[in-house]
Design a protein around this motif. Structure first.
Motif, mmCIF file in Angstrom:
data_model
loop_
_atom_site.group_PDB
_atom_site.id
_atom_site.type_symbol
_atom_site.label_atom_id
_atom_site.label_comp_id
_atom_site.label_asym_id
_atom_site.label_seq_id
_atom_site.Cartn_x
_atom_site.Cartn_y
_atom_site.Cartn_z
ATOM 1 N N UNK A 1 16.682 2.917 6.615
ATOM 2 C CA UNK A 1 15.430 2.220 6.924
ATOM 3 C C UNK A 1 14.522 2.231 5.707
ATOM 4 N N UNK A 2 13.884 1.099 5.440
ATOM 5 C CA UNK A 2 12.788 1.011 4.479
ATOM 6 C C UNK A 2 11.571 0.477 5.228
ATOM 7 N N UNK A 3 10.443 1.156 5.110
ATOM 8 C CA UNK A 3 9.222 0.740 5.786
ATOM 9 C C UNK A 3 8.110 0.540 4.763
ATOM 10 N N UNK A 4 7.258 -0.432 5.052
ATOM 11 C CA UNK A 4 6.199 -0.838 4.131
ATOM 12 C C UNK A 4 4.890 -0.978 4.898
ATOM 13 N N UNK A 5 3.812 -0.452 4.331
ATOM 14 C CA UNK A 5 2.476 -0.762 4.842
ATOM 15 C C UNK A 5 1.778 -1.660 3.836
ATOM 16 N N UNK A 6 1.262 -2.780 4.322
ATOM 17 C CA UNK A 6 0.529 -3.725 3.493
ATOM 18 C C UNK A 6 -0.786 -4.038 4.169
ATOM 19 N N UNK A 7 -1.695 -4.610 3.396
ATOM 20 C CA UNK A 7 -3.017 -4.874 3.946
ATOM 21 C C UNK A 7 -3.497 -6.254 3.500
ATOM 22 N N UNK A 8 -4.246 -6.897 4.355
ATOM 23 C CA UNK A 8 -4.887 -8.155 3.965
ATOM 24 C C UNK A 8 -6.127 -7.836 3.146
ATOM 25 N N UNK A 9 -6.272 -8.411 1.981
ATOM 26 C CA UNK A 9 -7.428 -8.067 1.126
ATOM 27 C C UNK A 9 -8.753 -8.466 1.773
ATOM 28 N N UNK A 10 -9.806 -7.822 1.291
ATOM 29 C CA UNK A 10 -11.155 -8.240 1.703
ATOM 30 C C UNK A 10 -11.414 -9.659 1.233
ATOM 31 N N UNK B 1 0.800 -1.226 0.000
ATOM 32 C CA UNK B 1 0.000 0.000 0.000
ATOM 33 C C UNK B 1 0.831 1.274 0.000
ATOM 34 N N UNK B 2 1.809 1.371 0.918
ATOM 35 C CA UNK B 2 2.628 2.577 0.972
ATOM 36 C C UNK B 2 4.033 2.218 1.455
ATOM 37 N N UNK B 3 4.989 3.140 1.143
ATOM 38 C CA UNK B 3 6.389 2.933 1.500
ATOM 39 C C UNK B 3 6.971 4.243 2.019
#
Length: 225
Positions: free
Chosen positions: A212-221, A200-202
């Motif tokens: 640092x590298x950061x990641x936002x991910x999401x579990x799909x519906x 989703x976002x970095x």
């Protein structure tokens, strides 16, 4: 469970490695966690919570931190900061689909089976739940990177190897003591996709070369069919 690598250095980690640091967030770990996790409510599981130093940030966002870590030594220091359980990051003691948020902060290089850890994060998240990864930057940190001069990081051969090593540019840090697994950037990001998470976002942190590298991910519906 067998002793974990961090058991031998847990007191040093708490008292010297972390104890000598101020609250300036020089490489942007806390800022990345705040930006990508964001305000919310409910339980937030930290996989590889270590001594629990990120619990205060999670609470400040309105969430309730709980942690799991393999190291009994690190958990001795964490218990005053958040509820914890000793467990394997690849088999966390949490019911499937039960959490709205999961985080892993500065730990993926400690976990040779990190793709399996990402699958566990996806398993325990409910649909649309968020997972935030904050880790050392794959491109600029590792046994191949000499950061002795922060203004001119030297990248040597080895980035693409994807190996475990104790090689480090400093003897004042963690990696020369417990080692680290390296994941080239494509392997790391593909592991999120293979776990069924939607990227989703970095964000990056640290100057002038990101550490640092950061990641936002999401579990799909869940699918309707």
């Amino acid at each position: 469970m067998a002793p974990a690598a961090y058991d031998a250095i847990a007191d040093w980690y708490e008292q010297e490695f972390l104890g000598g640091r101020d609250d300036s967030d020089p490489i942007g770990i806390d800022q990345a966690l705040r930006d990508l996790l964001g305000p919310g409510s409910g339980t937030c599981l930290e996989i590889g919570c270590g001594t629990g130093v990120h619990a205060a940030t999670v609470r400040s966002l309105g969430r309730t931190p709980v942690g799991v870590d393999l190291s009994a030594g690190m958990l001795r220091h964490a218990r005053g900061r958040l509820p914890v359980a000793r467990g394997d990051a690849e088999r966390v003691p949490v019911r499937s689909g039960s959490l709205g948020s999961v985080i892993a902060v500065m730990v993926h290089t400690d976990m040779p089976g990190y793709p399996a850890v990402l699958r566990e994060a996806a398993r325990v998240l409910r649909p649309r739940g968020v997972f935030v990864h904050v880790g050392v930057h794959p491109c600029f940190c590792g046994g191949f990177a000499d950061r002795a001069d922060p203004a001119a990081v030297v990248i040597r051969r080895g980035y693409a190897d994807g190996h475990w090593t104790k090689a480090s540019w400093t003897d004042q840090g963690v990696r020369d003591k417990v080692g680290a697994s390296h994941w080239p950037l494509p392997a790391l990001l593909n592991a999120f996709l293979d776990a069924g998470l939607t990227l989703e976002r970095f964000t990056e942190g640290g100057e002038p070369t990101p550490a640092v590298l950061a990641v936002r991910a999401r579990k799909p519906r869940e699918s309707a069919g």
